[in-house]
Scaffold this active site. Structure first.
Site, PDB file in Angstrom:
ATOM      1  CE  LYS A  13      -2.054  -1.123   3.867  1.00 13.97           C
ATOM      2  NZ  LYS A  13      -1.397  -2.427   4.150  1.00 13.97           N
ATOM      3  NE  ARG A 127       7.591  -2.495   6.356  1.00 11.78           N
ATOM      4  CZ  ARG A 127       6.277  -2.468   6.455  1.00 11.78           C
ATOM      5  NH1 ARG A 127       5.546  -1.955   5.480  1.00 11.78           N
ATOM      6  NH2 ARG A 127       5.687  -2.968   7.514  1.00 11.78           N
ATOM      7  NE  ARG A 160       5.880  -0.465  10.267  1.00 16.52           N
ATOM      8  CZ  ARG A 160       4.754  -0.591   9.570  1.00 16.52           C
ATOM      9  NH1 ARG A 160       4.673  -0.056   8.347  1.00 16.52           N
ATOM     10  NH2 ARG A 160       3.718  -1.223  10.069  1.00 16.52           N
TER      11      ARG A 160
HETATM   12  P1  AP5 Z   1       4.814  -1.625   1.948  1.00 17.01           P
HETATM   13  O1  AP5 Z   1       4.510  -0.793   0.764  1.00 17.01           O
HETATM   14  O2  AP5 Z   1       5.542  -0.998   3.087  1.00 17.01           O
HETATM   15  O3  AP5 Z   1       3.503  -2.402   2.435  1.00 17.01           O
HETATM   16  P2  AP5 Z   1       2.189  -1.868   3.170  1.00 17.01           P
HETATM   17  O4  AP5 Z   1       1.013  -2.479   2.492  1.00 17.01           O
HETATM   18  O5  AP5 Z   1       2.224  -0.394   3.293  1.00 17.01           O
HETATM   19  O6  AP5 Z   1       2.363  -2.610   4.548  1.00 17.01           O
HETATM   20  P3  AP5 Z   1       2.338  -2.046   6.037  1.00 17.01           P
HETATM   21  O7  AP5 Z   1       3.051  -3.060   6.892  1.00 17.01           O
HETATM   22  O8  AP5 Z   1       2.805  -0.644   6.110  1.00 17.01           O
HETATM   23  O9  AP5 Z   1       0.842  -2.140   6.356  1.00 17.01           O
HETATM   24  P4  AP5 Z   1       0.178  -2.129   7.699  1.00 17.01           P
HETATM   25  O10 AP5 Z   1      -1.199  -1.974   7.266  1.00 17.01           O
HETATM   26  O11 AP5 Z   1       0.429  -3.287   8.576  1.00 17.01           O
HETATM   27  O12 AP5 Z   1       0.930  -0.965   8.515  1.00 17.01           O
HETATM   28  P5  AP5 Z   1       0.495   0.506   8.899  1.00 17.01           P
HETATM   29  O13 AP5 Z   1       1.700   1.332   8.943  1.00 17.01           O
HETATM   30  O14 AP5 Z   1      -0.655   0.915   8.075  1.00 17.01           O
HETATM   31  O15 AP5 Z   1       5.664  -2.886   1.417  1.00 17.01           O
HETATM   32  C1  AP5 Z   1       6.120  -3.891   2.314  1.00 17.01           C
HETATM   33  C2  AP5 Z   1       7.525  -4.351   1.914  1.00 17.01           C
HETATM   34  O16 AP5 Z   1       7.461  -5.032   0.662  1.00 17.01           O
HETATM   35  C3  AP5 Z   1       8.550  -3.216   1.707  1.00 17.01           C
HETATM   36  O17 AP5 Z   1       9.793  -3.674   2.158  1.00 17.01           O
HETATM   37  C4  AP5 Z   1       8.579  -3.013   0.188  1.00 17.01           C
HETATM   38  O18 AP5 Z   1       9.821  -2.522  -0.271  1.00 17.01           O
HETATM   39  C5  AP5 Z   1       8.301  -4.426  -0.312  1.00 17.01           C
HETATM   40  N1  AP5 Z   1       7.566  -4.472  -1.584  1.00 17.01           N
HETATM   41  C6  AP5 Z   1       6.525  -3.673  -1.968  1.00 17.01           C
HETATM   42  N2  AP5 Z   1       6.061  -4.034  -3.185  1.00 17.01           N
HETATM   43  C7  AP5 Z   1       6.822  -5.090  -3.571  1.00 17.01           C
HETATM   44  C8  AP5 Z   1       6.832  -5.908  -4.755  1.00 17.01           C
HETATM   45  N3  AP5 Z   1       5.978  -5.708  -5.757  1.00 17.01           N
HETATM   46  N4  AP5 Z   1       7.730  -6.910  -4.819  1.00 17.01           N
HETATM   47  C9  AP5 Z   1       8.610  -7.130  -3.805  1.00 17.01           C
HETATM   48  N5  AP5 Z   1       8.669  -6.378  -2.685  1.00 17.01           N
HETATM   49  C10 AP5 Z   1       7.780  -5.375  -2.558  1.00 17.01           C
HETATM   50  O19 AP5 Z   1      -0.036   0.278  10.385  1.00 17.01           O
HETATM   51  C11 AP5 Z   1       0.829  -0.012  11.449  1.00 17.01           C
HETATM   52  C12 AP5 Z   1       0.065  -0.045  12.759  1.00 17.01           C
HETATM   53  O20 AP5 Z   1      -0.526   1.244  13.023  1.00 17.01           O
HETATM   54  C13 AP5 Z   1      -1.127  -1.013  12.810  1.00 17.01           C
HETATM   55  O21 AP5 Z   1      -0.719  -2.328  13.156  1.00 17.01           O
HETATM   56  C14 AP5 Z   1      -1.997  -0.356  13.888  1.00 17.01           C
HETATM   57  O22 AP5 Z   1      -1.511  -0.608  15.171  1.00 17.01           O
HETATM   58  C15 AP5 Z   1      -1.827   1.122  13.593  1.00 17.01           C
HETATM   59  N6  AP5 Z   1      -2.823   1.622  12.612  1.00 17.01           N
HETATM   60  C16 AP5 Z   1      -2.583   2.162  11.383  1.00 17.01           C
HETATM   61  N7  AP5 Z   1      -3.728   2.493  10.764  1.00 17.01           N
HETATM   62  C17 AP5 Z   1      -4.741   2.145  11.612  1.00 17.01           C
HETATM   63  C18 AP5 Z   1      -6.156   2.225  11.526  1.00 17.01           C
HETATM   64  N8  AP5 Z   1      -6.777   2.712  10.437  1.00 17.01           N
HETATM   65  N9  AP5 Z   1      -6.874   1.800  12.588  1.00 17.01           N
HETATM   66  C19 AP5 Z   1      -6.275   1.326  13.709  1.00 17.01           C
HETATM   67  N10 AP5 Z   1      -4.934   1.210  13.840  1.00 17.01           N
HETATM   68  C20 AP5 Z   1      -4.169   1.616  12.803  1.00 17.01           C
HETATM   69 MG    MG Z   2       2.407   0.965   4.908  1.00 16.51          MG
END
Ligand code: AP5
Ligand code: MG
Ligand code: ZN
Length: 217
Positions: A13, A127, A160
């Protein structure tokens, strides 16, 4: 245009939102990035979010909804937005819809980025992200040009705290239980675009841009 990027942790994402926002001149709003920025600054919001994030649990709806809606309200009315990581529960989706109706707006499309579970865990454990601009890298699949430094801004890269195998598994569990129901919610609303999230990063970006422009996947 108001777009949501929906998908499991590690689906790409953040990676895709950065590319697509630039290409389609949209603002990238990521709830996780907002929490991590608050955490870095040591604010009350950051301290509160930390206890949930480090366990792989969701931050309570009320806090998250307020934070994201506040952020949206600071952007101009004409600004198009990509929401990344929000909404993540039905309550968040409903609150978002309600708030947008008040501004005579609505979500246009939801890009649901689909990736298999094995690939998700591989991506999360490799990552590294930029402390300054949050750009994600992967030690094998998309390494930075200079080790430990962000290509975009020169910032320091770090792992992270919630990217350990154990916490990543917990985040996936939480995703399937609480966020996956949104797939149906937006399908019923006729807004869901299903995107194959496996393959090269630039190929996936083209799939998303093409689907958004055409309005279907
Ligand atoms: P990346 O693009 O970083 O993936 P992502 O989908 O953004 O994954 P996240 O881990 O950031 O999602 P998340 O939803 O768990 O975390 P968030 O920060 O939102 O890509 C991942 C890796 O793959 C990278 O190393 C990249 O280089 C690699 N990659 C990408 N595309 C690739 C490809 N095509 N091929 C190979 N490699 C590739 O949330 C974190 C925490 O915050 C949550 O757990 C929660 O506690 C809190 N939080 C955030 N939002 C909310 C909400 N709305 N409600 C409640 N709590 C929330
Ligand atoms: Mg993310
Ligand atoms: Zn950076």
């Amino acid at each position: 245009m108001y777009v949501i990027f929906l998908g499991a942790p590690g689906a790409g994402k953040g990676t895709q939102a950065a590319v697509v926002a630039k290409e389609m001149k949209l603002e990238h709003v990521a709830s996780g990035d907002l929490f991590r920025q608050a955490l870095d600054k040591g604010t009350e919001l950051g301290k509160l979010a930390k206890s949930y994030m480090e366990k792989g649990q969701l931050v309570p709806d009320e806090i998250t909804i307020r934070m994201v809606l506040d952020k949206i309200s600071t952007l101009g009315k004409q600004t198009g937005i990509i929401l990344d990581g929000f909404p993540r529960t039905l309550a968040q989706a409903e609150a978002l819809d309600k708030a947008l109706v008040k501004q005579e707006k609505a979500i246009d499309k939801v890009a649901y980025i689909k990736v298999g579970e094995k690939e998700l865990l591989k991506r999360l454990s490799g990552r590294w992200i930029c402390r300054n601009c949050q750009a994600p890298y992967h030690i094998i699949d998309s390494p930075p040009k200079v080790k430990g430094k962000c290509d975009a801004c020169g910032g320091e890269l770090y792992q992270r705290a919630d990217d350990t195998v154990e916490t990543a598994k917990k985040r996936l569990e939480v995703y399937f239980a609480q966020t996956a129901p949104l797939i149906d919610y937006y399908k019923k609303a006729g807004k869901l675009l299903e995107i194959n999230g496996e393959g090269k990063i630039d190929e996936i970006s083209s799939r998303i841009v093409t689907a958004l422009k055409a309005g279907h996947s």
